[in-house]
Design a protein around this motif. Structure first.
Motif, PDB file in Angstrom:
ATOM      1  N   SER A   1       0.844  -1.331   0.004  1.00  0.00           N
ATOM      2  CA  SER A   1       0.110  -0.019  -0.154  1.00  0.00           C
ATOM      3  C   SER A   1       0.754   1.275   0.064  1.00  0.00           C
ATOM      4  O   SER A   1       2.234   1.307   0.328  1.00  0.00           O
ATOM      5  CB  SER A   1      -0.791   0.065   1.158  1.00  0.00           C
ATOM      6  N   ALA A   2       0.415   2.242  -0.587  1.00  0.00           N
ATOM      7  CA  ALA A   2       0.969   3.688  -0.427  1.00  0.00           C
ATOM      8  C   ALA A   2      -0.017   4.819   0.115  1.00  0.00           C
ATOM      9  O   ALA A   2      -1.142   4.487  -0.273  1.00  0.00           O
ATOM     10  CB  ALA A   2       1.601   3.855  -1.731  1.00  0.00           C
ATOM     11  N   VAL A   3       0.622   5.790   0.851  1.00  0.00           N
ATOM     12  CA  VAL A   3      -0.163   6.932   1.408  1.00  0.00           C
ATOM     13  C   VAL A   3       0.777   8.169   0.941  1.00  0.00           C
ATOM     14  O   VAL A   3       1.854   8.248   1.539  1.00  0.00           O
ATOM     15  CB  VAL A   3      -0.541   6.881   2.681  1.00  0.00           C
ATOM     16  N   PHE A   4       0.287   8.988   0.171  1.00  0.00           N
ATOM     17  CA  PHE A   4       0.985  10.377  -0.191  1.00  0.00           C
ATOM     18  C   PHE A   4       0.143  11.542   0.240  1.00  0.00           C
ATOM     19  O   PHE A   4      -1.035  11.483  -0.282  1.00  0.00           O
ATOM     20  CB  PHE A   4       1.329  10.355  -1.787  1.00  0.00           C
ATOM     21  N   HIS A   5       1.005  12.737   0.793  1.00  0.00           N
ATOM     22  CA  HIS A   5       0.433  13.698   0.901  1.00  0.00           C
ATOM     23  C   HIS A   5       0.974  14.921   0.170  1.00  0.00           C
ATOM     24  O   HIS A   5       2.148  14.760  -0.046  1.00  0.00           O
ATOM     25  CB  HIS A   5       0.487  14.162   2.236  1.00  0.00           C
ATOM     26  N   THR A   6       0.230  15.965  -0.264  1.00  0.00           N
ATOM     27  CA  THR A   6       0.810  17.030  -1.150  1.00  0.00           C
ATOM     28  C   THR A   6       0.353  18.294  -0.623  1.00  0.00           C
ATOM     29  O   THR A   6      -0.942  18.386  -0.442  1.00  0.00           O
ATOM     30  CB  THR A   6       0.399  16.838  -2.780  1.00  0.00           C
ATOM     31  N   TYR A   7       1.190  19.268  -0.429  1.00  0.00           N
ATOM     32  CA  TYR A   7       0.722  20.653   0.067  1.00  0.00           C
ATOM     33  C   TYR A   7       1.370  21.812  -0.826  1.00  0.00           C
ATOM     34  O   TYR A   7       2.385  21.579  -1.349  1.00  0.00           O
ATOM     35  CB  TYR A   7       1.280  20.722   1.634  1.00  0.00           C
ATOM     36  N   ASN A   8       0.467  22.897  -0.852  1.00  0.00           N
ATOM     37  CA  ASN A   8       1.141  23.683  -1.908  1.00  0.00           C
ATOM     38  C   ASN A   8       1.059  25.082  -1.065  1.00  0.00           C
ATOM     39  O   ASN A   8      -0.051  25.627  -0.290  1.00  0.00           O
ATOM     40  CB  ASN A   8       0.135  24.035  -2.990  1.00  0.00           C
ATOM     41  N   TYR A   9       2.019  25.819  -1.226  1.00  0.00           N
ATOM     42  CA  TYR A   9       2.142  27.450  -0.768  1.00  0.00           C
ATOM     43  C   TYR A   9       2.576  28.168  -2.005  1.00  0.00           C
ATOM     44  O   TYR A   9       3.529  27.906  -3.067  1.00  0.00           O
ATOM     45  CB  TYR A   9       3.430  27.245   0.197  1.00  0.00           C
ATOM     46  N   ARG A  10       1.835  29.460  -1.955  1.00  0.00           N
ATOM     47  CA  ARG A  10       2.243  30.438  -3.312  1.00  0.00           C
ATOM     48  C   ARG A  10       2.089  31.821  -2.800  1.00  0.00           C
ATOM     49  O   ARG A  10       1.267  32.197  -2.057  1.00  0.00           O
ATOM     50  CB  ARG A  10       1.133  30.122  -4.350  1.00  0.00           C
ATOM     51  N   ARG A  11       3.165  32.419  -3.060  1.00  0.00           N
ATOM     52  CA  ARG A  11       3.129  33.899  -3.289  1.00  0.00           C
ATOM     53  C   ARG A  11       3.393  34.349  -4.565  1.00  0.00           C
ATOM     54  O   ARG A  11       3.709  33.644  -5.490  1.00  0.00           O
ATOM     55  CB  ARG A  11       4.169  34.157  -2.025  1.00  0.00           C
ATOM     56  N   SER A  12       3.597  35.963  -4.536  1.00  0.00           N
ATOM     57  CA  SER A  12       3.738  36.525  -5.967  1.00  0.00           C
ATOM     58  C   SER A  12       4.870  36.160  -6.606  1.00  0.00           C
ATOM     59  O   SER A  12       5.108  35.975  -7.772  1.00  0.00           O
ATOM     60  CB  SER A  12       3.664  38.024  -5.687  1.00  0.00           C
ATOM     61  N   LYS A  13       6.128  36.013  -5.768  1.00  0.00           N
ATOM     62  CA  LYS A  13       7.577  35.604  -6.448  1.00  0.00           C
ATOM     63  C   LYS A  13       7.849  34.175  -6.115  1.00  0.00           C
ATOM     64  O   LYS A  13       9.100  34.213  -6.207  1.00  0.00           O
ATOM     65  CB  LYS A  13       8.473  36.808  -6.029  1.00  0.00           C
ATOM     66  N   PHE A  14       7.303  33.542  -5.495  1.00  0.00           N
ATOM     67  CA  PHE A  14       7.885  32.348  -4.681  1.00  0.00           C
ATOM     68  C   PHE A  14       6.454  31.191  -4.428  1.00  0.00           C
ATOM     69  O   PHE A  14       5.503  31.872  -4.102  1.00  0.00           O
ATOM     70  CB  PHE A  14       8.445  32.556  -3.376  1.00  0.00           C
ATOM     71  N   SER A  15       6.864  30.003  -4.919  1.00  0.00           N
ATOM     72  CA  SER A  15       5.752  29.138  -4.656  1.00  0.00           C
ATOM     73  C   SER A  15       6.525  27.718  -4.237  1.00  0.00           C
ATOM     74  O   SER A  15       7.573  27.498  -4.616  1.00  0.00           O
ATOM     75  CB  SER A  15       4.723  28.888  -5.789  1.00  0.00           C
ATOM     76  N   ALA A  16       6.099  26.854  -3.326  1.00  0.00           N
ATOM     77  CA  ALA A  16       6.558  25.467  -3.038  1.00  0.00           C
ATOM     78  C   ALA A  16       5.361  24.452  -3.304  1.00  0.00           C
ATOM     79  O   ALA A  16       4.257  24.651  -2.636  1.00  0.00           O
ATOM     80  CB  ALA A  16       6.924  25.707  -1.550  1.00  0.00           C
ATOM     81  N   ASN A  17       5.631  23.438  -3.578  1.00  0.00           N
ATOM     82  CA  ASN A  17       5.034  22.164  -3.283  1.00  0.00           C
ATOM     83  C   ASN A  17       5.617  20.968  -2.793  1.00  0.00           C
ATOM     84  O   ASN A  17       6.758  20.831  -3.001  1.00  0.00           O
ATOM     85  CB  ASN A  17       4.536  21.620  -4.905  1.00  0.00           C
ATOM     86  N   SER A  18       5.138  20.569  -1.788  1.00  0.00           N
ATOM     87  CA  SER A  18       5.934  19.537  -0.987  1.00  0.00           C
ATOM     88  C   SER A  18       5.067  18.221  -0.989  1.00  0.00           C
ATOM     89  O   SER A  18       3.780  18.183  -0.845  1.00  0.00           O
ATOM     90  CB  SER A  18       6.043  19.802   0.335  1.00  0.00           C
ATOM     91  N   THR A  19       5.612  16.999  -1.444  1.00  0.00           N
ATOM     92  CA  THR A  19       4.895  15.876  -1.421  1.00  0.00           C
ATOM     93  C   THR A  19       5.797  14.813  -0.793  1.00  0.00           C
ATOM     94  O   THR A  19       7.069  14.699  -0.983  1.00  0.00           O
ATOM     95  CB  THR A  19       5.129  15.385  -2.809  1.00  0.00           C
ATOM     96  N   PHE A  20       4.983  14.218   0.225  1.00  0.00           N
ATOM     97  CA  PHE A  20       5.779  13.036   0.883  1.00  0.00           C
ATOM     98  C   PHE A  20       4.717  11.975   1.229  1.00  0.00           C
ATOM     99  O   PHE A  20       3.704  12.186   1.078  1.00  0.00           O
ATOM    100  CB  PHE A  20       6.530  13.463   2.299  1.00  0.00           C
ATOM    101  N   GLY A  21       5.521  10.582   1.410  1.00  0.00           N
ATOM    102  CA  GLY A  21       4.526   9.587   1.589  1.00  0.00           C
ATOM    103  C   GLY A  21       5.349   8.175   1.958  1.00  0.00           C
ATOM    104  O   GLY A  21       6.573   8.355   1.707  1.00  0.00           O
TER     105      GLY A  21
END
Length: 366
Positions: A323-343
């Motif tokens: 089995s697998a469980v994955f989470h993804t979160y997003n963060y965004r600003r005008s000059k910077f954005s981040a996507n984190s994925t872990f599982g």
């Protein structure tokens, strides 16, 4: 996080009552409190679709592989992806009903751990909760970059970088609507067996805290070392010295899960939840952002997600699967954005024993 112990207590109560409920009638002489009667009735399942677990104890050997990835997007369409090497842990587990205790060894790092990570998922017939805590170590690589320059993109790929730190901690709580016919435990904790295919809509909420720190001066120096002096000034924004972000994520989620019984004792599950999350900055530097209602901004609403999949063979006595469980979160600003994925990806084999008294009495009567 003060509500977390209460959530765990409620879930454990539901789990313990659910294991006793199933389809076994309560003896007339034994009086139950109104709350316990409500929980037991709430947790009953349709045995045409779900076969309750007949055993009290289990032993299991499990391999856990953990993955992480962080995609940072900068101005001018530049991007950097950080990812550590996957960790591989192996160890035995012992379980009593819904409680599992185990010990795992990181096969690749027997002497020390480069990261701290805890992930726990608890599944009752109608409720589920994911608890997680992760803190980065010093084993991150630059998986890939895009700075519009092939020499830079190639030279920086797969290079170790010690100027990146991140952490996440929080929980997801969700409700399973069709819990009388659809069983999450059958797919992910092997405490029931799904006998006929069924699906269910899901709804939930989550709370998490995130921090991300990047030392761009170190990154630019590494670029000059790998490609040549002056490269960073030519292709990157060297006025950006560091990125330090701490935020809290509150979200409401919805989704769907389906258990496909494609052969006797076999099950394949796919589950997806999308969440509308509100990102609120935290920390001393962001004191003015703490008043949620006064500083509410629709720009802080972003989409997150949780995905699960699993395949399992279970004849009630023996079981094996992945089995697998994955989470993804997003963060965004005008000059910077981040996507984190872990599982985590789990591969396991186990054995159940210790027939429950109610089933033992039925067996003896026969």
């Amino acid at each position: 996080m003060r509500t977390l112990p209460l959530l765990i207590f409620i879930l454990f109560t539901v789990l313990s009552e659910a294991t006793a409920a199933d389809t076994i009638p309560t003896p007339p002489k034994k009086k139950l409190s109104a709350f316990r009667r409500m929980v037991r009735n709430f947790s009953r399942v349709d045995t045409n679709y779900i076969e309750p677990q007949k055993y009290n104890f289990t032993v299991m050997l499990q391999n856990t592989t953990s993955f992480e990835g962080y995609t940072l997007k900068l101005q001018d369409d530049h991007s950097v992806v950080f990812a550590p090497e996957p960790s591989y842990k192996l160890g035995p587990y012992f379980g009593w009903r819904f409680v599992f205790i185990g010990y795992t060894i990181d096969i690749k790092r027997l002497k020390n751990e480069a990261r701290e990570a805890v992930a726990l998922s608890l599944y009752a017939p109608q409720l589920g909760v994911d608890l997680f805590y992760r803190k980065s170590g010093d084993n991150y690589r630059i998986s890939r970059v895009n700075f519009g320059n092939e020499a830079v993109n190639n030279a920086m790929r797969k290079v170790y970088f010690d100027g990146f730190e991140t952490s996440e901690r929080g929980f997801n709580l969700y409700y399973i609507f069709n819990h009388s016919k659809f069983s999450y435990p059958a797919a992910y904790s092997q405490s029931t067996v799904q006998r006929r295919s069924a699906g269910s809509a899901l709804a939930g909420m989550s709370y998490s805290r995130h921090s991300l720190n990047v030392d761009w001066d170190k990154f630019h120096q590494l670029m000059d070392d790998k490609v040549g002096a002056g490269t960073s000034v030519a292709v990157a924004d060297t006025s950006m010295h560091s990125t330090n972000i701490s935020y809290t994520d509150f979200s409401l989620s919805g989704g769907y899960a389906y258990n496909w019984v494609f052969a006797h004792n076999w099950l394949f599950d796919v589950s997806m939840q999308l969440a509308l999350g509100y990102k609120q900055l935290t920390g001393t530097a962001n004191k003015n952002s703490r008043d949620f209602f006064r500083n509410f901004d629709f720009k802080n609403l972003m989409i997150d997600g949780v995905g699960r999949t699993g395949i399992v063979w279970n004849n009630m006595r023996w079981y094996a699967g992945a089995s697998a469980v994955f989470h993804t979160y997003n963060y965004r600003r005008s000059k910077f954005s981040a996507n984190s994925t872990f599982g985590n990806v789990y591969v396991y084999v186990g054995y159940n024993f210790g027939l429950k008294s109610s089933y033992r009495k039925k067996h003896n009567k026969k």
